[in-house]
Design a protein around this motif. Structure first.
Motif, PDB file in Angstrom:
ATOM      1  N   ILE A 140     -19.764   6.182   8.627  1.00 12.35           N
ATOM      2  CA  ILE A 140     -18.992   6.738   7.811  1.00 12.35           C
ATOM      3  C   ILE A 140     -16.797   6.226   6.948  1.00 12.35           C
ATOM      4  CG2 ILE A 140     -17.442   8.363   5.637  1.00 12.35           C
ATOM      5  CD1 ILE A 140     -19.640  10.335   5.960  1.00 12.35           C
ATOM      6  N   ARG A 141     -17.188   6.048   9.216  1.00 11.88           N
ATOM      7  CA  ARG A 141     -15.523   6.109   9.296  1.00 11.88           C
ATOM      8  C   ARG A 141     -15.562   4.343   9.644  1.00 11.88           C
ATOM      9  NH1 ARG A 141     -15.904  10.696  12.085  1.00 11.88           N
ATOM     10  NH2 ARG A 141     -15.207  12.581  11.882  1.00 11.88           N
ATOM     11  N   GLU A 142     -16.169   3.856   9.626  1.00 11.65           N
ATOM     12  CA  GLU A 142     -16.326   2.815   9.569  1.00 11.65           C
ATOM     13  C   GLU A 142     -16.237   1.560   8.366  1.00 11.65           C
ATOM     14  OE1 GLU A 142     -20.040   1.359  11.875  1.00 11.65           O
ATOM     15  OE2 GLU A 142     -18.776   1.379  13.719  1.00 11.65           O
ATOM     16  N   THR A 143     -16.579   2.278   7.213  1.00 13.34           N
ATOM     17  CA  THR A 143     -17.089   1.913   6.231  1.00 13.34           C
ATOM     18  C   THR A 143     -15.471   1.737   5.656  1.00 13.34           C
ATOM     19  OG1 THR A 143     -19.365   2.011   6.020  1.00 13.34           O
ATOM     20  CG2 THR A 143     -17.970   2.195   3.998  1.00 13.34           C
ATOM     21  N   VAL A 144     -15.183   3.572   5.572  1.00 13.49           N
ATOM     22  CA  VAL A 144     -13.988   3.712   5.173  1.00 13.49           C
ATOM     23  C   VAL A 144     -12.451   2.970   5.512  1.00 13.49           C
ATOM     24  CG1 VAL A 144     -12.191   5.005   5.339  1.00 13.49           C
ATOM     25  CG2 VAL A 144     -14.328   5.937   4.046  1.00 13.49           C
ATOM     26  N   ASP A 145     -12.892   2.215   6.840  1.00  6.16           N
ATOM     27  CA  ASP A 145     -11.592   1.538   7.695  1.00  6.16           C
ATOM     28  C   ASP A 145     -11.274   0.398   7.279  1.00  6.16           C
ATOM     29  OD1 ASP A 145      -9.730   1.179  10.458  1.00  6.16           O
ATOM     30  OD2 ASP A 145     -11.204  -0.144  10.653  1.00  6.16           O
ATOM     31  N   LEU A 146     -13.289   0.344   6.590  1.00  5.89           N
ATOM     32  CA  LEU A 146     -12.893  -1.663   6.275  1.00  5.89           C
ATOM     33  C   LEU A 146     -12.164  -1.917   4.863  1.00  5.89           C
ATOM     34  CD1 LEU A 146     -16.512  -2.405   7.672  1.00  5.89           C
ATOM     35  CD2 LEU A 146     -14.137  -3.701   7.554  1.00  5.89           C
ATOM     36  N   LEU A 147     -12.719  -0.216   3.953  1.00  6.11           N
ATOM     37  CA  LEU A 147     -12.169  -0.229   2.060  1.00  6.11           C
ATOM     38  C   LEU A 147     -10.659  -0.019   2.949  1.00  6.11           C
ATOM     39  CD1 LEU A 147     -15.359   1.448   0.565  1.00  6.11           C
ATOM     40  CD2 LEU A 147     -14.936  -1.005   0.993  1.00  6.11           C
ATOM     41  N   LEU A 148     -10.301   0.267   4.028  1.00 11.28           N
ATOM     42  CA  LEU A 148      -8.647   1.424   3.732  1.00 11.28           C
ATOM     43  C   LEU A 148      -7.987  -0.350   3.712  1.00 11.28           C
ATOM     44  CD1 LEU A 148      -8.052   3.856   5.728  1.00 11.28           C
ATOM     45  CD2 LEU A 148      -8.526   4.025   3.276  1.00 11.28           C
ATOM     46  N   PHE A 151      -8.261  -0.535  -0.331  1.00  9.39           N
ATOM     47  CA  PHE A 151      -8.118   0.535  -0.839  1.00  9.39           C
ATOM     48  C   PHE A 151      -6.870   1.053  -0.819  1.00  9.39           C
ATOM     49  CE2 PHE A 151     -12.273  -1.156  -2.204  1.00  9.39           C
ATOM     50  CZ  PHE A 151     -11.374  -1.208  -4.253  1.00  9.39           C
ATOM     51  N   PRO A 152      -5.927   1.425   0.017  1.00 13.11           N
ATOM     52  CA  PRO A 152      -5.356   1.942   1.105  1.00 13.11           C
ATOM     53  C   PRO A 152      -4.802   3.258   0.544  1.00 13.11           C
ATOM     54  CG  PRO A 152      -4.009   0.352  -0.029  1.00 13.11           C
ATOM     55  CD  PRO A 152      -4.714   0.103  -0.856  1.00 13.11           C
ATOM     56  N   TYR A 175       2.351   2.064   7.906  1.00 12.52           N
ATOM     57  CA  TYR A 175       2.640   0.665   8.975  1.00 12.52           C
ATOM     58  C   TYR A 175       1.825  -0.089   8.654  1.00 12.52           C
ATOM     59  CZ  TYR A 175       7.097   3.633  10.037  1.00 12.52           C
ATOM     60  OH  TYR A 175       8.352   4.198   9.561  1.00 12.52           O
ATOM     61  N   ILE A 176       1.075   0.038   9.277  1.00  8.18           N
ATOM     62  CA  ILE A 176       0.002  -1.022   8.944  1.00  8.18           C
ATOM     63  C   ILE A 176      -0.867  -1.559   8.229  1.00  8.18           C
ATOM     64  CG2 ILE A 176      -0.566  -0.615  11.441  1.00  8.18           C
ATOM     65  CD1 ILE A 176      -2.912   0.512  10.682  1.00  8.18           C
ATOM     66  N   GLY A 177      -0.236  -0.974   6.629  1.00  6.65           N
ATOM     67  CA  GLY A 177      -0.743  -1.346   5.592  1.00  6.65           C
ATOM     68  C   GLY A 177      -2.149  -1.078   4.927  1.00  6.65           C
ATOM     69  N   LYS A 178      -2.942   0.301   5.685  1.00  7.83           N
ATOM     70  CA  LYS A 178      -3.800   1.108   5.438  1.00  7.83           C
ATOM     71  C   LYS A 178      -3.708   2.188   4.533  1.00  7.83           C
ATOM     72  CE  LYS A 178      -6.952  -1.076   9.211  1.00  7.83           C
ATOM     73  NZ  LYS A 178      -8.460  -0.606   9.401  1.00  7.83           N
ATOM     74  N   CYS A 179      -2.774   2.392   4.182  1.00  5.74           N
ATOM     75  CA  CYS A 179      -2.409   3.369   3.163  1.00  5.74           C
ATOM     76  C   CYS A 179      -0.734   3.630   2.834  1.00  5.74           C
ATOM     77  CB  CYS A 179      -2.108   4.792   4.056  1.00  5.74           C
ATOM     78  SG  CYS A 179      -1.161   6.373   3.422  1.00  5.74           S
ATOM     79  N   SER A 180      -1.010   3.807   1.208  1.00  6.84           N
ATOM     80  CA  SER A 180       0.010   3.418   0.199  1.00  6.84           C
ATOM     81  C   SER A 180       0.828   4.101   0.761  1.00  6.84           C
ATOM     82  CB  SER A 180      -0.548   3.169  -1.475  1.00  6.84           C
ATOM     83  OG  SER A 180      -0.715   4.853  -0.863  1.00  6.84           O
ATOM     84  N   ALA A 181       1.240   5.269   1.478  1.00 13.77           N
ATOM     85  CA  ALA A 181       1.904   5.995   2.132  1.00 13.77           C
ATOM     86  C   ALA A 181       3.149   6.952   0.700  1.00 13.77           C
ATOM     87  CB  ALA A 181       3.508   5.141   2.758  1.00 13.77           C
ATOM     88  N   PRO A 182       2.171   7.585  -0.344  1.00 13.87           N
ATOM     89  CA  PRO A 182       2.525   7.955  -1.660  1.00 13.87           C
ATOM     90  C   PRO A 182       3.730   9.466  -0.768  1.00 13.87           C
ATOM     91  CG  PRO A 182      -0.018   8.673  -0.364  1.00 13.87           C
ATOM     92  CD  PRO A 182       0.774   7.878  -0.197  1.00 13.87           C
ATOM     93  N   CYS A 183       3.011   9.180   0.201  1.00 12.26           N
ATOM     94  CA  CYS A 183       4.269  10.719   1.188  1.00 12.26           C
ATOM     95  C   CYS A 183       5.725  10.792   1.035  1.00 12.26           C
ATOM     96  CB  CYS A 183       3.531  11.185   2.807  1.00 12.26           C
ATOM     97  SG  CYS A 183       3.180   9.750   3.555  1.00 12.26           S
ATOM     98  N   VAL A 184       5.918   9.065   1.108  1.00 10.74           N
ATOM     99  CA  VAL A 184       7.153   8.836   1.425  1.00 10.74           C
ATOM    100  C   VAL A 184       7.447   7.938   0.173  1.00 10.74           C
ATOM    101  CG1 VAL A 184       7.360   8.589   4.158  1.00 10.74           C
ATOM    102  CG2 VAL A 184       6.814   6.599   2.236  1.00 10.74           C
ATOM    103  N   ALA A 196      -7.578   5.515  -5.680  1.00 12.11           N
ATOM    104  CA  ALA A 196      -8.687   6.393  -5.754  1.00 12.11           C
ATOM    105  C   ALA A 196      -9.535   6.347  -6.202  1.00 12.11           C
ATOM    106  CB  ALA A 196      -7.975   7.783  -5.304  1.00 12.11           C
ATOM    107  N   GLU A 197      -9.665   5.976  -8.127  1.00 14.86           N
ATOM    108  CA  GLU A 197     -10.476   5.676  -8.897  1.00 14.86           C
ATOM    109  C   GLU A 197     -11.143   4.527  -8.909  1.00 14.86           C
ATOM    110  OE1 GLU A 197      -8.683   6.306 -12.474  1.00 14.86           O
ATOM    111  OE2 GLU A 197      -8.680   8.936 -12.927  1.00 14.86           O
ATOM    112  N   GLU A 198     -10.511   3.825  -8.117  1.00 18.34           N
ATOM    113  CA  GLU A 198     -10.919   2.343  -8.311  1.00 18.34           C
ATOM    114  C   GLU A 198     -11.753   2.255  -6.330  1.00 18.34           C
ATOM    115  OE1 GLU A 198      -7.810  -0.467  -7.733  1.00 18.34           O
ATOM    116  OE2 GLU A 198      -7.935  -0.294  -9.503  1.00 18.34           O
TER     117      GLU A 198
END
Length: 688
Positions: A140-148, A151-152, A175-184, A196-198
């Protein structure tokens, strides 16, 4: 052992119509639930010569003390009611599949403001989208790492998300582009939810449309000479294709199906399920079960369908379910699946082609799982049976003690006296039925008085419920909450009867054990026996296991029973005793920790226990509370300015440079930031 003829319904009482029936034992506990197209024919089959019944069916009818039934209109209603009652009562003799291992799923928490992608195990939660299950979490983690990359969506925990929002800086993935950072605030809540829906659409198999859209965007960017954007889109497309390649294509595109195979012998059965979505195997799982009743492959498939889709709705139920044998009759089960999906579901046996070949693969997996399970468990079953027989023989019991309850006392130099009760059924721990006690009377280091109190409280509640009208009704508890494993709620040390009026869930604690084990020697055994005699309980055996020489003590005996060191019975008693000791120590530590953390605030006038705990929960430690301002303390619900000033004044005089000390015990409290060794007085349970 009951005679089935003693509770057999009279001729003509049982209706000849569809319905669901329940067998109960002498304590009112539901031990078997079944459904029938004709209640009269089905129930009559149980009341025949015992020699003609399957061995485990014979055990069930002789364990039961009564039978009751509910008439329904259709077989679909009977199927639904049977599933509800099996989930509610957890009957001992029903077919209950258990996972041969824990399978993780990929979950997207669409019920949160900012959905999170994570690996999740256990029961499904409302509002969460699940994909899988998968064989391994790393897959699962390998798949998620590719999809992030494409879909960050956030993958951080609530604590990390809150911390990043407080300091205004995203985590490394941001910072590395694997999260869209909604926290900030890099993206809004609506934009993040759309991501998330996509992500969910792609995981659900709707990949072709999205890939074509990305390829068109790449060509448009190249035509507009935006080569960096085109290169990024090209890499995104390659990442998505690699993620798709991790799932082998086994059937034609757009095929959504679950394939179920069963491997069985006389005693056990193994079930394997392949989840195929969009033509690819998206997940796999397996179950094993004891064949408690004489059931065939069709009945095993029906029970597997109930467990697999009982909690599913919508897309969780595929368009097609392929099985090795069809339930008899098939139409009610197929209609039930159709109702749960909301559209037509095909339930059939594959006859030819790729689906039949894949079913053969699933069947081989089921057969291998059964062989592996029997190899692992064969010695375990034999050992547990031998252990129970040895205990029955050593203690001169009429039958093997299928339910054992063990009590232990724990305290710290006479303070914070607590007790534990653990339950073992068929030689296995039932953590959902563990209970904890706070000793009410001032017993200090008097373990004998404490043991007498605990056993009295446990069986007094049992007798109070038994004296009622035969229905096990919940009463007010007087304990300190539930045990491990999410057992029945805060009903004290003893849950009520089979049904909790607040939750509608069954209480499985209002029936007695065959054997009570106490951690200790002659005095503790005598105290437990005296408690049972005072309450008039005569059908429960008592013994004690002393730690010093591992001697087994019986009430009224001057000499202990010595079991051989190689005895499986002694080993089981030791496991039960050690588990009770561990559970008591864990509760005692937790209780003591709470009292010590709030000790520095005891002198604050008007500050009760609830607000002390609220302050510590809000700030996390006394160190942070000491550094807070009056305004910050006033943010805690129920704390006014005058109280906040009194809190700071009390902490200012508490010598923050050194460690805090519990004045009752002299124990040094290790706060956050405290360095150096910490000396703690000896903690102990009951010893003899």
């Amino acid at each position: 052992m009951a005679d089935p003829s003693s509770y057999r319904p009279k001729p003509g009482q049982i209706p000849d119509s569809p319905g669901v029936y329940k067998f109960r034992d002498q304590h009112g506990r539901v031990i078997y639930v079944g459904k029938a197209k004709s209640l009269r024919q089905r129930l009559s089959s149980y009341f025949q010569d015992l020699a003609n019944l399957h061995q485990r069916t014979r055990t069930m009818v002789t364990t039961a003390a009564s039978v009751e039934w509910t008439v329904v209109t259709t077989e679909v209603e009977a199927l639904q009611l049977e599933y509800s009652w099996i989930k509610e009562f957890d009957p001992r003799f029903n077919v209950k599949y258990r996972d041969d291992k824990s399978y993780p799923s990929l979950a997207v928490t669409m019920n949160e403001e900012f959905p999170r992608v994570q690996v999740m195990r256990g029961p499904k939660r409302k509002g969460v989208r699940y994909f899988g299950p998968y064989a391994h979490a790393w897959a699962i983690r390998e798949t998620v790492d590719l999809l992030l990359r494409v879909f960050p969506v956030r993958t951080c925990s609530a604590g990390v998300f809150k911390r990043s929002a407080q300091i205004g800086r995203p985590c490394l993935l941001g910072y590395i582009g694997k999260c869209s950072a909604p926290c900030v605030g890099r993206v809004s809540a609506e934009e993040h939810r759309e991501l998330a829906e996509e992500f969910c659409d792609f995981m659900a198999g709707r990949t072709g449309t999205y890939l074509r859209r990305l390829e068109q965007q790449m060509r448009d960017a190249a035509a507009a000479m935006e080569y960096e954007k085109a290169a990024r889109l090209r890499d995104d497309i390659e990442a998505l294709k690699r993620a798709m390649e991790k799932n082998a294509v086994v059937l034609a595109d757009a095929t959504d199906a679950d394939l179920i195979a069963v491997a069985e012998d006389e005693l056990e059965a193994a079930v394997q399920i392949f989840h195929v979505r969009d033509g690819r195997v998206r997940g796999q799982r397996g179950w094993v079960t004891d064949r408690v009743e004489e059931v065939g492959t069709a009945e095993l498939v029906e029970h597997a369908l109930q467990q697999l889709y009982g909690e599913e709705r919508g897309e969780g139920v595929p368009k097609e379910v392929l099985v090795p044998a069809l339930p008899d009759p098939c139409e009610p089960v197929q209609q039930w699946l159709t109702e749960r999906r909301g559209s037509q579901v095909s339930l059939r046996i594959p006859q030819r082609g790729d689906k039949k070949d894949l079913m053969a693969t699933v069947q081989r997996n089921a057969q291998q799982a059964l062989v592996l399970h029997k190899t692992r468990r064969a010695s375990d079953l034999t050992t547990r049976s031998r252990a129970l027989e040895e205990i029955a023989e050593a203690l001169d019991l009429d039958s093997a003690p299928l339910r054992i309850e063990c009590f232990d006392i724990s305290h710290l130099q006479g303070d914070d006296v607590v007790a534990s009760m653990v339950v073992f059924e068929d030689g296995l721990a039932r953590k959902s039925e563990y209970r904890r006690f706070q000793i009410k009377s001032f017993a200090g280091q008097d373990d004998v008085r404490s043991m007498h109190e605990v056993v009295s409280r446990r069986f007094r509640r049992y007798l109070l419920e038994k004296q009622k009208t035969g229905e096990w009704v919940d009463g007010d508890g007087d304990g300190d909450g539930h045990g491990e494993g999410g057992g029945p709620g805060s009903g004290g040390e003893v849950a009520g009867g089979p049904i909790d009026p607040d939750t509608g869930r069954p209480r499985r604690f209002a029936y007695p054990p065959q054997l009570v084990v106490v951690d200790g020697g002659q005095p503790q055994v005598a105290a437990a026996q005296r408690a049972l005699q005072e309450l008039g309980v005569e059908d429960v055996a008592v013994c004690g296991l002393a730690k010093r020489l591992e001697e087994v003590w019986l009430p009224g005996e001057d000499d202990p029973v010595i079991l051989p060191r190689t005895s499986e019975g002694l080993y089981l008693l030791q496991r039960v005793r050690d588990e009770a000791h561990r559970f008591a120590i864990a509760y005692q530590r937790n209780k003591r920790s709470k009292s010590m953390r709030a000790g520095a605030l005891d002198s604050v006038p008007g500050l009760g226990e609830s607000r002390r705990q609220a302050l510590l929960k809000h700030f996390g430690s006394l160190k942070r509370l000491r550094a807070a301002t009056v305004e910050q303390i006033c943010e805690v619900p129920g704390v006014g300015r005058r109280t906040a000033e009194a809190v700071l004044a009390a902490l200012a005089g508490a010598a923050p440079a050194g460690p805090a000390v519990n004045t009752a015990t002299g124990e040094i409290i290790e706060e956050e930031g405290t360095a150096g060794p910490v000396t703690v007085p000896t903690e102990r349970g009951n010893s003899s």
